[in-house]
Scaffold this active site. Structure first.
Site, PDB file in Angstrom:
ATOM      1  N   ALA A   1       8.392   0.006   8.544  1.00  0.00           N
ATOM      2  CA  ALA A   1       8.821   0.026   7.146  1.00  0.00           C
ATOM      3  C   ALA A   1       7.967  -0.925   6.328  1.00  0.00           C
ATOM      4  CB  ALA A   1      10.295  -0.360   7.038  1.00  0.00           C
ATOM      5  N   VAL A   2       7.458  -0.401   5.224  1.00  0.00           N
ATOM      6  CA  VAL A   2       6.740  -1.208   4.239  1.00  0.00           C
ATOM      7  C   VAL A   2       7.555  -1.090   2.957  1.00  0.00           C
ATOM      8  CG1 VAL A   2       4.555  -1.598   3.046  1.00  0.00           C
ATOM      9  CG2 VAL A   2       4.552  -0.585   5.335  1.00  0.00           C
TER      10      VAL A   2
ATOM     11  N   THR B   1       4.339  -8.155  -5.445  1.00  0.00           N
ATOM     12  CA  THR B   1       2.875  -8.259  -5.481  1.00  0.00           C
ATOM     13  C   THR B   1       2.264  -6.912  -5.087  1.00  0.00           C
ATOM     14  OG1 THR B   1       2.628  -8.895  -3.159  1.00  0.00           O
ATOM     15  CG2 THR B   1       3.066 -10.675  -4.738  1.00  0.00           C
TER      16      THR B   1
ATOM     17  N   HIS C   1       0.569  -6.221  -2.601  1.00  0.00           N
ATOM     18  CA  HIS C   1       0.413  -6.144  -1.145  1.00  0.00           C
ATOM     19  C   HIS C   1       0.933  -4.812  -0.591  1.00  0.00           C
ATOM     20  CE1 HIS C   1       0.078  -7.730   2.928  1.00  0.00           C
ATOM     21  NE2 HIS C   1       1.314  -7.320   3.158  1.00  0.00           N
TER      22      HIS C   1
ATOM     23  N   PHE D   1       3.808  10.364  11.638  1.00  0.00           N
ATOM     24  CA  PHE D   1       3.965   9.238  10.718  1.00  0.00           C
ATOM     25  C   PHE D   1       5.429   9.058  10.354  1.00  0.00           C
ATOM     26  CE2 PHE D   1       3.640   7.239   6.480  1.00  0.00           C
ATOM     27  CZ  PHE D   1       2.806   6.175   6.791  1.00  0.00           C
TER      28      PHE D   1
END
Length: 155
Positions: free
Chosen positions: A81-82, A87, A89, A114
């Site tokens: 998990a992102v 920011t 990032h 994915f």
């Protein structure tokens, strides 16, 4: 009359590599549970499933490449998990992970699915890890099974 090629959802006799990013581990572990559930429900033997834990999502593509290069796996399932922060990032990591995973599959010929969530909020990630929006780990495993079976039809 065309010949239609479709993969059966049968994981019997297949070997899977699963890579899970530890960052946001609460989400990653739910995705892993979903993937394992899908594989076992569809005939995979737990002894033919290897799980590699890596620090975060950014490490997933290289680990997938190393796994694929061994020639030991029929498919690789990438989970993690992102979650967007304040920011940029998130944008860099999410883009590189998705491109990297796709590149591994194209470069090695091994199906790499994915199941890395890229969400704006933790709530969205929780929804996609087994609550309201299903479990994307389960979905990624189903994709892996079906893709392997489609590829086998080309032989």
């Amino acid at each position: 009359m065309p010949r239609f090629i479709e993969g059966k959802l049968d994981a019997t006799g297949l070997k899977f590599g699963i890579i899970v990013g530890r960052f946001n581990s609460f989400i990653g572990e739910r995705l892993l549970e979903g993937a394992l559930d899908a594989l076992v429900r569809n005939g995979a033997d737990e002894a033919t499933i290897d799980v590699a834990r890596v620090p975060g999502a950014f490490e997933i593509p290289l680990t997938a490449k190393k796994m694929a290069q061994t020639g030991s796996y029929d498919a690789i399932i990438c989970l993690g998990a992102v979650i967007r922060g304040s920011t940029p990032h998130f944008d860099y990591v999410a883009a590189e992970v998705s491109k990297g995973v796709a590149h591994v599959s194209l470069e090695t010929g091994v199906p790499v699915s994915f199941g890395v969530l890229t969400t704006d909020t933790i709530e969205q990630a929780v929804e996609r890890a087994g609550t309201k929006a299903g479990n994307k780990g389960f979905d990624a495993a189903m994709t892996a099974i079906e893709t392997v079976r489609v590829f086998r039809e080309f032989r």
